[in-house]
Write an enzyme that holds these catalytic residues in place. Structure first.
Site, PDB file in Angstrom:
ATOM      1  N   CYS A  57      -8.987 -39.622  24.532  1.00  0.00           N
ATOM      2  CA  CYS A  57      -7.758 -38.844  24.730  1.00  0.00           C
ATOM      3  C   CYS A  57      -7.323 -38.829  26.188  1.00  0.00           C
ATOM      4  O   CYS A  57      -6.128 -38.907  26.491  1.00  0.00           O
ATOM      5  CB  CYS A  57      -7.936 -37.419  24.207  1.00  0.00           C
ATOM      6  SG  CYS A  57      -9.313 -36.501  24.925  1.00  0.00           S
ATOM      7  N   HIS A 163      -9.725 -31.408  24.784  1.00  0.00           N
ATOM      8  CA  HIS A 163      -8.745 -32.470  24.513  1.00  0.00           C
ATOM      9  C   HIS A 163      -7.793 -32.609  25.703  1.00  0.00           C
ATOM     10  O   HIS A 163      -7.551 -31.643  26.433  1.00  0.00           O
ATOM     11  CB  HIS A 163      -7.954 -32.120  23.257  1.00  0.00           C
ATOM     12  CG  HIS A 163      -7.107 -33.235  22.723  1.00  0.00           C
ATOM     13  ND1 HIS A 163      -7.604 -34.480  22.408  1.00  0.00           N
ATOM     14  CD2 HIS A 163      -5.769 -33.296  22.455  1.00  0.00           C
ATOM     15  CE1 HIS A 163      -6.632 -35.251  21.957  1.00  0.00           C
ATOM     16  NE2 HIS A 163      -5.509 -34.561  21.992  1.00  0.00           N
ATOM     17  N   ASP A 181       0.573 -34.980  21.422  1.00  0.00           N
ATOM     18  CA  ASP A 181      -0.848 -35.186  21.116  1.00  0.00           C
ATOM     19  C   ASP A 181      -1.138 -36.670  20.918  1.00  0.00           C
ATOM     20  O   ASP A 181      -0.583 -37.315  20.024  1.00  0.00           O
ATOM     21  CB  ASP A 181      -1.206 -34.405  19.851  1.00  0.00           C
ATOM     22  CG  ASP A 181      -2.700 -34.191  19.695  1.00  0.00           C
ATOM     23  OD1 ASP A 181      -3.475 -35.086  20.108  1.00  0.00           O
ATOM     24  OD2 ASP A 181      -3.103 -33.141  19.164  1.00  0.00           O
TER      25      ASP A 181
END
Length: 397
Positions: A57, A163, A181
């Site tokens: 991520c 994240h 995201d």
């Protein structure tokens, strides 16, 4: 053998999040556009990507932002194309380790700086929610600054823990942010209250005991380097960086050095044999090919004309080491922080070494290369010692 459980996406918990593609999400988008706080969205969405590994991520967020800022990586991705991809972000931490463990806040900062971006970063204990809101407004109101948030998913009732994702926009009246995201296989882009995102960032990473935070990334006014960069695709860079930053100062202070030749012989005699894998010539540049080679030759000539190179070349010639003409070792020695030589006890020798390694006297092109390598070297050293996790705001010398 039992089949491994698999998933096709997750249902986005709403509230607190609002799906970007829902009626309410679209309404928020339209209102934010009218409010002028979606300017950064269009560049980001043009380069929106899905992380290629479950723990990528941070890398996906960074490559997306670097491409949105039109920062040239200076090396090929595939074919003739220069482009940032997760696989290109191999400085500061081996990709295999990131694939298993993810990347820390501090090392993501290191990666962004090594990639040539201008970076400001804040953990929540170094900032306030009002400061964060102002930064979000500023970045959302322009397309030359982007913000990556490091947060804990649990605050949004989502599965998972820590994240990274870029912030795509802001709705001033509702005080909501749009999270793009990068785990698109899991959750779609979604709006969340800024206050809740702050709470999600204001959590502690168990492995480090440090707070999460946010990173502001923008484009430097000029490229950091035209031709040379430090590389760490394998673990060898750890030993080379340690030698340059820690061992060299110790070696030259362990005995009386009577002249410059003795100092450099001591340093070069223990030089790691694989240093050529640590410093690399950038394969491509935004310059036209003819101009690129012309400038490259000019920089090489400038290296060869330094007083330091004469000593380095002599060292390799005397020992009949034909594989090295001395340019790379000279660059690495010039890139050492000035304080590295302070352990020399003989004041006359120290003064002479300082004169040989003084960046102020270098031609402009070579000076730019050396200062970039010095900055990278110090970043890598701090990353290796995990000091960047705590002192990433400390300026480099």
């Amino acid at each position: 053998m039992a089949a491994t459980e698999s998933f096709y996406q997750r249902i986005l918990p709403s509230p607190p999040a609002i799906d970007f593609s829902s009626s309410e999400g679209k309404q928020l988008f339209q209102e934010a556009i009218q409010g002028g706080t979606m300017e950064g969205f269009f560049k980001l969405i043009s380069y929106f990507q899905t992380q290629s590994e479950p723990a990528y991520c941070g890398l996906a967020s960074l490559s997306m932002v670097l491409n949105a800022l039109a920062i040239d990586p200076g090396r090929k991705w595939k074919g003739p194309w220069r482009w940032f991809d997760e696989s290109m972000l191999d400085c500061c931490e081996p990709l295999e380790r990131i694939k298993l463990e993810g990347i820390s806040f501090g090392k993501l900062i290191c990666l962004a700086q090594c990639a040539g971006a201008k970076v400001k970063a804040f953990r929540t204990n170094q900032s306030t929610i009002d400061d964060f809101r102002n930064h979000v407004k500023t970045c959302s109101s322009s397309d030359d600054c982007h913000l990556i948030s490091s947060y804990h998913r649990g605050m949004f009732k989502q599965t998972g823990t820590g994240h990274f994702s870029p912030i795509g926009g802001y709705h001033s009246e509702k005080d909501m942010v749009l999270i793009l995201d990068v785990a698109r296989f899991k959750y779609p882009p979604h709006w969340v209250p800024l206050t809740l995102l702050w709470e999600a960032m204001n959590t502690v990473v168990k492995t480090s005991g440090l707070s999460r935070g946010f990173i502001l990334i923008s484009k430097l006014r000029k490229p950091l380097s035209l031709f040379y960069t430090l590389r760490c695709k394998n673990e060898n860079w750890v030993g080379i960086a340690k030698y340059l930053i820690e061992d060299v100062p110790r070696f030259i202070s362990s005995e009386d050095m009577n002249d410059v030749r003795m100092v450099l012989t001591t340093v070069l005699s223990s030089f790691p044999s694989d240093f050529g894998e640590f410093i690399k010539l950038v394969e491509d540049s935004s310059q036209e090919e003819k101009d690129w080679f012309s400038i490259k030759e000019k920089i090489l000539k400038q290296v060869q004309e330094t007083g330091l190179h004469k000593y380095v070349k002599e060292f390799f010639l005397v020992r009949e080491i034909s594989c090295c003409s001395g340019e790379f070792p000279t660059l690495l020695l010039l890139a050492l922080p000035p304080l590295a030589w302070n352990g020399i006890r003989n004041p006359n020798v120290l003064q002479e070494i300082k004169a040989l390694t003084l960046t102020d006297d270098l031609p402009y092109l070579l000076q730019e290369e050396v200062l970039h390598l010095r900055s990278q070297l110090q970043l890598l050293d701090r990353c290796n010692g995990n000091r960047l996790e705590e002192d990433f705001g400390v300026p480099l010398l």
